[in-house]
Design an enzyme around this catalytic site. Structure first.
Site, PDB file in Angstrom:
ATOM      1  N   CYS A 159       0.868  -1.181   0.000  1.00 59.97           N
ATOM      2  CA  CYS A 159       0.000   0.000   0.000  1.00 59.97           C
ATOM      3  C   CYS A 159       0.902   1.227   0.000  1.00 59.97           C
ATOM      4  CB  CYS A 159      -0.906  -0.014   1.236  1.00 59.97           C
ATOM      5  SG  CYS A 159      -2.185   1.251   1.216  1.00 59.97           S
ATOM      6  N   CYS A 353      -7.339   5.553  -6.611  1.00 60.49           N
ATOM      7  CA  CYS A 353      -6.551   5.991  -5.463  1.00 60.49           C
ATOM      8  C   CYS A 353      -6.527   7.508  -5.415  1.00 60.49           C
ATOM      9  CB  CYS A 353      -5.127   5.439  -5.556  1.00 60.49           C
ATOM     10  SG  CYS A 353      -4.052   5.946  -4.191  1.00 60.49           S
TER      11      CYS A 353
END
Length: 422
Positions: A159, A353
């Site tokens: 991540c 994102c």
């Protein structure tokens, strides 16, 4: 009557609980078991770590809101899953029997894989609100006596958005304080190049992210393996593209935040057929475990194979849109099972994102997440900063109101000018 238990009270678990309550019959019991009495909005942790948010701003007490929607709740936590017996062993010694189980636990943070990494070592974390709050206290001390900063992610991390976010947010906070000139910054990542993001890049993310780092005078080291961390010093091995050693770096720091690699939580690790060697849950295209067909999994705890072989291990992220989509698919497939039907709903594994940078931001869209793609682009601007604030606002509203409204589809995609993802 069936008992459907969801392990986890985060973004995935709460989305799943509300979706399942709407689709389950009145006679069916839906229950959430968490290890915390509160939900906290993880994407806001970078703001907490520089005191732009307080933990109370992003926390919601779960029991009152879940109970109001006829969802049972326990904050005891799960010690072990016993899939052969359809049984959960809880941390207080009691047991729960389920008909259907949804694992939405998020990850275990594997700080121990790098000597000296993490809150019990010499670096900070923004993976949990408590870690971020501790990082904020250290940030207050740091700005009284500024020095070098090392920020990024350790090998095996999956991540990368929050690591970039925090680098830029620290930069923005320091500029507001007129202290940026006193703080050399280095971004350290196992990614083979800046902007890889665990996704093989998104659009021209490499050039865009490199440009944003250059504008802020943040140096970087890619293909980086953190060998160990000492008090005030990080030892990093940089690799060539063929995996051979390129250069060793000794990076002094007065403040450091490094994301760790993830594993599955202990309650589900080393269970044959359920989890892989790293403890992530194996699933089919219906979010269902192939060995135990009454067990489903959503979110970060799901096993996804690495995108490609890289000189240093790089994991694949699970973003907010993907997690919401997984929850919807799992809920509909459990409804099919309750009706005696085969599962029919697949999650939309697309990546969206939103990376906040304090006073601007970057957005990435990958449809599908794994290339080759139908749509791929990356853009930056102040609007991303405001979109991230909106996401925080609307998701906290969702938790309190118990709505099944998909936040990304209703608000974020609209902000990005996208009507639908397929």
């Amino acid at each position: 009557m069936s008992k459907i238990i969801i392990i986890g009270g985060g973004i995935g678990g709460i989305s799943m609980a509300y979706e399942m309550r709407c689709l389950a019959g009145k006679e069916d019991e839906v229950m959430v078991v968490s290890d915390s009495e509160t939900f906290h909005f993880v994407p806001s942790n970078p703001w907490v770590a520089v005191n732009w948010r307080k933990p109370a701003d992003i926390k919601v007490e779960l029991a009152p809101y879940l109970n109001k929607k006829d969802i049972s709740f326990s904050a005891v936590g799960v010690k072990r899953v016993h899939p052969e017996e359809n049984r959960l062993e809880l941390c207080d010694g009691s047991d729960l029997i389920y008909d259907y189980l949804v694992i939405a636990t998020g990850p275990r943070l594997a700080f121990e894989e790098v000597e000296g990494l993490g809150p019990e070592g010499f670096t900070h974390s923004i993976c949990h609100v408590d870690h971020a709050n501790n990082a904020a206290a250290a940030w207050d001390n740091f700005i009284q006596k500024p020095g070098p900063v090392v920020v990024g992610a350790a090998q095996g991390a999956s991540c990368y958005g929050p690591a970039y976010e925090f680098a830029f947010i620290m930069d923005a906070d320091l500029r507001k304080r007129r202290l940026r000139d006193q703080v050399p910054m280095v971004y350290v990542t196992p990614e083979p190049y800046i902007g890889h993001l665990g996704l093989g890049g998104v659009g021209d993310s490499k050039s865009m992210m490199e440009g944003l780092l250059r504008e802020r005078h943040i140096k970087w080291i890619t293909n980086a393996k953190v060998e160990r961390v000492e008090d005030g010093m990080m030892h990093v091995l940089e690799h060539n593209e063929d995996g051979s050693e390129k250069q060793r770096h000794e990076l002094p720091f007065s403040y450091s935040m490094m994301l760790p690699a993830f594993t599955g939580i202990e309650a589900v690790s080393n269970i044959e057929g359920l989890s892989n060697p790293r403890g992530f849950i194996k699933i089919d295209k219906y979010q269902r475990n192939p060995s135990y067909e009454n067990i489903y999994a959503i979110g970060v705890c799901v096993a996804i194979a690495p995108l490609e072989k890289t000189p240093v291990p790089v994991g694949v992220p699970k973003t907010g849109y993907m997690i919401e989509s997984m929850a919807t698919a799992a809920a509909h497939n459990i409804r099919d099972a309750l009706n005696g039907k085969a599962p029919s709903t697949e999650a939309t594994w697309n990546a969206i994102c939103l990376a906040d940078m304090g006073d601007t931001g970057a957005a990435f869209v990958a449809i599908p997440q794994i290339p080759p793609r139908n749509v791929t682009w990356a853009k930056s601007g102040k609007w991303v900063h405001y979109a991230k604030i909106a996401y925080e606002k609307y998701f906290l509203h969702k938790v309190r109101k118990g709505t099944t409204e998909p936040i990304y589809e209703r608000y974020i995609l609209k902000a990005l000018g996208i009507n639908k993802l397929k």
